[in-house]
Design an enzyme around this catalytic site. Structure first.
Site, PDB file in Angstrom:
ATOM      1  N   HIS A 175       5.311  46.616  56.403  1.00  0.00           N
ATOM      2  CA  HIS A 175       4.641  46.127  55.135  1.00  0.00           C
ATOM      3  C   HIS A 175       3.030  46.648  55.195  1.00  0.00           C
ATOM      4  O   HIS A 175       2.549  46.660  56.420  1.00  0.00           O
ATOM      5  CB  HIS A 175       4.579  44.584  55.191  1.00  0.00           C
ATOM      6  CG  HIS A 175       4.103  44.097  53.806  1.00  0.00           C
ATOM      7  ND1 HIS A 175       3.277  43.792  53.462  1.00  0.00           N
ATOM      8  CD2 HIS A 175       5.292  43.721  52.712  1.00  0.00           C
ATOM      9  CE1 HIS A 175       3.119  43.498  52.123  1.00  0.00           C
ATOM     10  NE2 HIS A 175       4.438  43.256  51.885  1.00  0.00           N
ATOM     11  N   ASP A 190      12.535  41.892  52.035  1.00  0.00           N
ATOM     12  CA  ASP A 190      13.635  42.598  51.351  1.00  0.00           C
ATOM     13  C   ASP A 190      14.838  42.904  52.504  1.00  0.00           C
ATOM     14  O   ASP A 190      15.845  43.219  52.018  1.00  0.00           O
ATOM     15  CB  ASP A 190      13.248  43.813  50.941  1.00  0.00           C
ATOM     16  CG  ASP A 190      12.415  43.906  49.699  1.00  0.00           C
ATOM     17  OD1 ASP A 190      12.591  42.968  48.781  1.00  0.00           O
ATOM     18  OD2 ASP A 190      11.319  44.372  49.622  1.00  0.00           O
ATOM     19  N   HIS A 227       8.954  49.496  47.209  1.00  0.00           N
ATOM     20  CA  HIS A 227       8.305  48.083  46.554  1.00  0.00           C
ATOM     21  C   HIS A 227       9.734  47.416  46.272  1.00  0.00           C
ATOM     22  O   HIS A 227      10.244  47.199  47.428  1.00  0.00           O
ATOM     23  CB  HIS A 227       7.543  48.298  45.515  1.00  0.00           C
ATOM     24  CG  HIS A 227       6.667  47.249  45.057  1.00  0.00           C
ATOM     25  ND1 HIS A 227       6.656  46.021  45.687  1.00  0.00           N
ATOM     26  CD2 HIS A 227       5.895  47.182  43.928  1.00  0.00           C
ATOM     27  CE1 HIS A 227       5.743  45.185  45.086  1.00  0.00           C
ATOM     28  NE2 HIS A 227       5.449  45.775  43.951  1.00  0.00           N
TER      29      HIS A 227
HETATM   30  N1  ACO Z   1      10.897  52.920  58.917  1.00  0.00           N
HETATM   31  C1  ACO Z   1      10.285  53.877  59.744  1.00  0.00           C
HETATM   32  N2  ACO Z   1       8.912  54.128  59.994  1.00  0.00           N
HETATM   33  C2  ACO Z   1       7.883  53.496  59.302  1.00  0.00           C
HETATM   34  C3  ACO Z   1       8.360  52.392  58.413  1.00  0.00           C
HETATM   35  C4  ACO Z   1       9.923  52.126  58.138  1.00  0.00           C
HETATM   36  N3  ACO Z   1      10.439  51.311  57.399  1.00  0.00           N
HETATM   37  N4  ACO Z   1       7.279  52.113  57.621  1.00  0.00           N
HETATM   38  C5  ACO Z   1       6.275  52.367  58.351  1.00  0.00           C
HETATM   39  N5  ACO Z   1       6.687  53.141  59.236  1.00  0.00           N
HETATM   40  C6  ACO Z   1       5.892  54.094  60.127  1.00  0.00           C
HETATM   41  C7  ACO Z   1       5.236  55.423  59.349  1.00  0.00           C
HETATM   42  O1  ACO Z   1       5.885  56.294  59.340  1.00  0.00           O
HETATM   43  C8  ACO Z   1       3.950  55.327  59.968  1.00  0.00           C
HETATM   44  O2  ACO Z   1       4.294  55.993  61.223  1.00  0.00           O
HETATM   45  P1  ACO Z   1       3.296  57.098  62.078  1.00  0.00           P
HETATM   46  O3  ACO Z   1       1.751  56.100  62.192  1.00  0.00           O
HETATM   47  O4  ACO Z   1       3.794  57.646  63.453  1.00  0.00           O
HETATM   48  O5  ACO Z   1       2.833  58.120  61.138  1.00  0.00           O
HETATM   49  C9  ACO Z   1       3.368  53.898  60.554  1.00  0.00           C
HETATM   50  O6  ACO Z   1       4.788  53.414  60.551  1.00  0.00           O
HETATM   51  C10 ACO Z   1       2.533  53.219  59.538  1.00  0.00           C
HETATM   52  O7  ACO Z   1       2.966  53.054  58.138  1.00  0.00           O
HETATM   53  P2  ACO Z   1       2.545  53.571  56.807  1.00  0.00           P
HETATM   54  O8  ACO Z   1       3.428  54.441  56.035  1.00  0.00           O
HETATM   55  O9  ACO Z   1       1.086  54.080  57.109  1.00  0.00           O
HETATM   56  O10 ACO Z   1       2.326  52.202  56.327  1.00  0.00           O
HETATM   57  P3  ACO Z   1       2.144  51.709  54.799  1.00  0.00           P
HETATM   58  O11 ACO Z   1       1.201  50.524  54.896  1.00  0.00           O
HETATM   59  O12 ACO Z   1       1.563  53.013  53.952  1.00  0.00           O
HETATM   60  O13 ACO Z   1       3.703  51.683  53.940  1.00  0.00           O
HETATM   61  C11 ACO Z   1       5.507  50.463  53.386  1.00  0.00           C
HETATM   62  C12 ACO Z   1       4.082  50.303  53.945  1.00  0.00           C
HETATM   63  C13 ACO Z   1       5.762  51.304  52.132  1.00  0.00           C
HETATM   64  C14 ACO Z   1       6.102  49.182  53.253  1.00  0.00           C
HETATM   65  C15 ACO Z   1       6.360  51.139  54.634  1.00  0.00           C
HETATM   66  O14 ACO Z   1       6.328  50.147  55.741  1.00  0.00           O
HETATM   67  C16 ACO Z   1       7.941  51.205  54.109  1.00  0.00           C
HETATM   68  O15 ACO Z   1       8.177  52.433  53.736  1.00  0.00           O
HETATM   69  N6  ACO Z   1       8.685  50.741  54.488  1.00  0.00           N
HETATM   70  C17 ACO Z   1      10.128  50.632  54.110  1.00  0.00           C
HETATM   71  C18 ACO Z   1      10.339  50.127  52.714  1.00  0.00           C
HETATM   72  C19 ACO Z   1      10.164  48.880  52.226  1.00  0.00           C
HETATM   73  O16 ACO Z   1      11.035  47.862  53.036  1.00  0.00           O
HETATM   74  N7  ACO Z   1       9.399  48.389  51.639  1.00  0.00           N
HETATM   75  C20 ACO Z   1       9.295  47.044  50.853  1.00  0.00           C
HETATM   76  C21 ACO Z   1       8.038  46.461  51.249  1.00  0.00           C
HETATM   77  S1  ACO Z   1       7.689  44.606  50.848  1.00  0.00           S
HETATM   78  C22 ACO Z   1       7.860  44.518  49.318  1.00  0.00           C
HETATM   79  O17 ACO Z   1       7.434  45.402  48.266  1.00  0.00           O
HETATM   80  C23 ACO Z   1       8.251  43.295  48.697  1.00  0.00           C
END
Ligand code: ACO
Length: 489
Positions: A334, A390, A295
Site C-alpha cells: 500500500h 483487498d 486500486h
Molecule cells: N507484490 C510484489 N512486489 C511489490 C508489491 C506487490 N504487491 N507491492 C510493492 N512491491 C514492491 C515494488 O516492486 C517495490 O520494490 P523495489 O523497491 O525493489 O523496486 C517496493 O515493493 C515498493 O513498492 P512501490 O511500487 O514503490 O509502492 P507504491 O506505493 O508505488 O505502490 C501499490 C503501492 C500500487 C498498492 C503496490 O503495493 C501494488 O501494486 N500492490 C498490489 C496491488 C494492490 O493490492 N492494490 C490495492 C491497493 S489498496 C486499495 O486500493 C484499496
C-alpha cells in the site's frame, strides 16, 4: 518567544548554491508551500535547456504524488506506519463495531455523528432517492451481454447526470456549489442524496443485465445494503428478505470502503471536480480510476491470482515468481500503510461470519498459506508489504456468490460516499476552488523547424512509430466470401 523568532523557528532555511542566496520558507502544519520555491531562481547556465525555465524559479518534482499535499482536509486520518485509520476522528474499529454504513456516511459528509432525528431524515432522503427514471432501462440494455459491470457503472453515473440540469454548473453558473448559501447547500445535498441513493440501484441494474434478469424497483423498509441485495437477488418470491448476516457483512464492508482519504480515485474526483464540472461527471471519473488493478480492481485480481495458484502447495513457487518480478502479489502493499491495513483484520473477522452462512470458500486455504508465507518472507518484510483490504474482501464477495468482475463495483458503491464528502469539502473550502493543474518537467525536443514530407527520413523502432496491428474483423472466411470479380449489371 517573540513573533518573528517563533516564525523563524517554524521555517526552513534554504541556501541556493547557484546564487548564494538564502530563503526562509515558513512551515505551517508541518508543510512547506511548493510555490515558495518559485522564488528560488537562477540565471540559466550556458548550454542549459531553455525548457528548464531556470530563471523562472524552482519546480517541485513529485512523480506519483509521493509527498505532495494537495488539499487541507478534516475527513479521514491515516497513520500508515501505525496502521491507524480514523473517519472524522473515530477509529475505524469502533465504527465497524457500532455504526452502520449510512450513519458513517453522514459522519463522513457532515463531520459529526447524527442524532436519531437527523439520521432518520438522512436515511429517508437517501432511500427516497433510490429510484431511477424508467428510461434508464433502455440505457442498461444498450450494453453488450458481456460488458464489464464497471464499464456499465462508470457510464451510468455520467448518464445519470444528464437528467439533472439544475446540478450542472456549466448550465447554471460557476458558483452553483461554491456559494455556501441555503439554496446552494440544498442543491448540493440533493445531488448527494441522489448519488448515494441511486448508486446501489445502478449497480444492481448492472448486475441484473449481466444475469439476464429483469430489473426490480428499489424496495421500501429495508436497510441500504438490504435494499441493494434485494435489488440484485429478488426473483419474485413473496416477502423476500436477504439474509441478515450477509446484509450486515456487506454493510460492514461498505463502511470500511467508504473513504480512504486521497487515494487515486478520490484524487481523480477532486481533480475532475476542480474544473467545477457537475458531481455526476466527477463521480464517473472516480469510478474509472477505481477500476484499475492497482486500486479497486485489486480485489478481483486477488481471486484471479488465487485461482491461478490453485492450492497451498503451489504458494512457494508463486512467491518465487513474485520475487523474480514475473508476478505481483495482489492484495499486498500500500502506498500509505507500511504495516497491516487495519481494515484487513475487521474483514478477516467478517469473513468468518459470512462463511458460517455460505460455507468456506475453497480458495481460503490457498489464501491463508499465501498470507502466512508472505508476511514471514524477507522480500515482503524488507519492503514493508503487508496485506491490504483487498486481500480478504474478494473471498467474502466470492463466498456470497458475486461474479469476479462485480467485485470492483462492490468497492465503488460505498466509495461514492467518500468521494462526495471530499468533493463537498472542496466546494465549500474558504477561498474557493482552485483548478488542479500540476506542472511537468519537459524533457522533449527543443525548438525545431517543420520539415516537408519529401525531405523527412523515416523514424522507425518500437514506441517511435505505430506498431502494426492485426485486424481481427477480417477472418479467413470473410476474405474468401468477398466477391472480387466485376459485377455485371
Ligand atoms: N507484490 C510484489 N512486489 C511489490 C508489491 C506487490 N504487491 N507491492 C510493492 N512491491 C514492491 C515494488 O516492486 C517495490 O520494490 P523495489 O523497491 O525493489 O523496486 C517496493 O515493493 C515498493 O513498492 P512501490 O511500487 O514503490 O509502492 P507504491 O506505493 O508505488 O505502490 C501499490 C503501492 C500500487 C498498492 C503496490 O503495493 C501494488 O501494486 N500492490 C498490489 C496491488 C494492490 O493490492 N492494490 C490495492 C491497493 S489498496 C486499495 O486500493 C484499496
Amino acid at each position: 518567544m517573540g513573533r518573528s523568532l517563533e516564525s523563524e523557528a517554524n521555517s526552513l532555511t534554504v541556501r541556493d548554491n547557484r546564487t548564494g542566496k538564502t530563503f526562509n520558507i515558513p512551515i505551517v502544519d508541518n508543510t512547506i508551500s511548493a510555490t515558495a520555491f518559485k522564488a528560488i531562481a537562477a540565471p540559466r547556465k550556458e548550454g542549459e535547456r531553455e525548457e528548464n525555465e531556470t530563471e523562472k524559479g524552482l519546480r517541485v518534482a513529485d512523480k506519483g504524488f509521493l509527498n505532495t499535499a494537495v488539499i487541507q482536509s478534516q475527513i479521514t486520518y491515516i497513520d500508515g506506519d501505525a496502521g491507524v485509520l480514523r473517519y472524522r476522528g473515530y477509529p475505524i474499529e469502533q465504527l465497524a463495531l457500532h455504526s452502520s454504513h449510512l450513519e458513517t456516511s453522514y459522519l463522513l459528509i457532515y463531520g459529526h455523528l447524527p442524532s436519531r432525528e437527523q439520521y432518520k431524515v438522512f436515511e429517508s432522503e437517501i432511500m427516497h432517492h433510490s429510484i431511477v427514471h424508467a428510461d434508464a432501462e433502455g440505457f442498461f440494455r444498450s450494453f453488450r451481454y458481456d460488458a464489464h459491470p464497471m464499464a456499465i457503472l462508470t457510464s451510468a453515473f455520467s448518464y445519470l447526470g444528464s437528467y439533472y440540469s439544475e446540478a450542472n454548473p456549466s448550465l447554471q453558473g460557476q458558483t452553483l456549489f461554491t456559494k455556501g448559501d441555503h439554496n446552494s447547500l440544498a442543491n448540493m445535498d440533493k445531488q448527494i442524496f441522489r448519488l448515494i441513493g441511486k448508486a446501489t440501484t445502478l449497480a444492481a441494474m448492472a448486475y441484473r443485465i449481466r444475469q439476464g434478469r429483469d430489473f426490480v424497483t428499489p424496495p421500501t423498509g429495508l436497510s441500504y445494503t438490504g435494499s441493494f441485495l434485494y435489488q440484485m437477488d429478488h426473483l419474485g418470491q413473496e416477502n423476500y428478505r436477504p439474509s441478515p448476516v450477509l446484509e450486515r457483512a456487506l454493510d460492514v464492508l461498505f463502511l470500511l470502503h467508504a473513504d480512504h482519504e486521497l487515494n487515486a480515485s478520490c484524487t481523480t474526483v477532486l481533480q475532475t471536480g476542480s474544473s467545477l464540472v457537475d458531481p455526476y461527471s466527477a463521480i464517473a471519473a472516480g469510478c474509472a480510476s477505481l477500476y484499475g488493478p492497482l486500486h479497486g480492481g485489486a480485489n478481483e485480481a486477488v481471486i484471479r491470482m488465487l485461482i491461478s495458484i490453485g492450492s497451498p502447495e503451489n504458494v512457494p513457487a508463486f512467491l518465487e515468481s513474485v520475487k523474480r518480478r514475473e508476478k505481483v502479489l495482489s492484495g499486498f502493499g500500500h502506498r500509505v500503510y507500511k504495516t497491516s491495513d487495519p481494515r484487513s483484520f475487521i474483514i478477516r473477522k467478517t469473513a468468518d461470519e459470512v462463511f458460517k452462512v455460505t460455507g468456506k470458500d475453497e480458495l481460503l486455504d490457498t489464501a491463508m498459506a499465501l498470507h502466512d508465507a508472505a508476511i514471514k518472507d524477507e522480500f515482503f518484510v524488507k519492503r514493508k508489504l503487508a496485506p491490504n483490504v483487498d486481500f480478504w474482501s474478494g473471498l467474502i464477495y466470492r463466498a456470497m456468490g458475486f461474479p469476479l468482475d462485480f467485485f470492483p463495483v462492490l468497492f465503488a458503491v460505498p466509495r461514492v460516499v467518500g468521494w462526495l464528502a471530499h468533493w463537498r469539502q472542496m466546494m465549500l473550502q474558504s477561498g474557493g476552488v482552485k483548478i488542479w493543474r500540476p506542472r511537468q518537467v519537459y524533457v522533449g525536443a527543443g525548438k525545431r523547424d517543420f520539415v516537408p514530407i519529401e525531405e523527412r527520413k523515416p523514424v522507425e523502432g518500437p514506441k517511435q512509430a505505430p506498431t502494426p496491428v492485426m485486424h481481427s474483423g477480417i477472418t479467413k472466411r470473410t476474405a474468401m466470401a468477398e466477391f472480387k470479380g466485376k459485377t455485371k449489371l
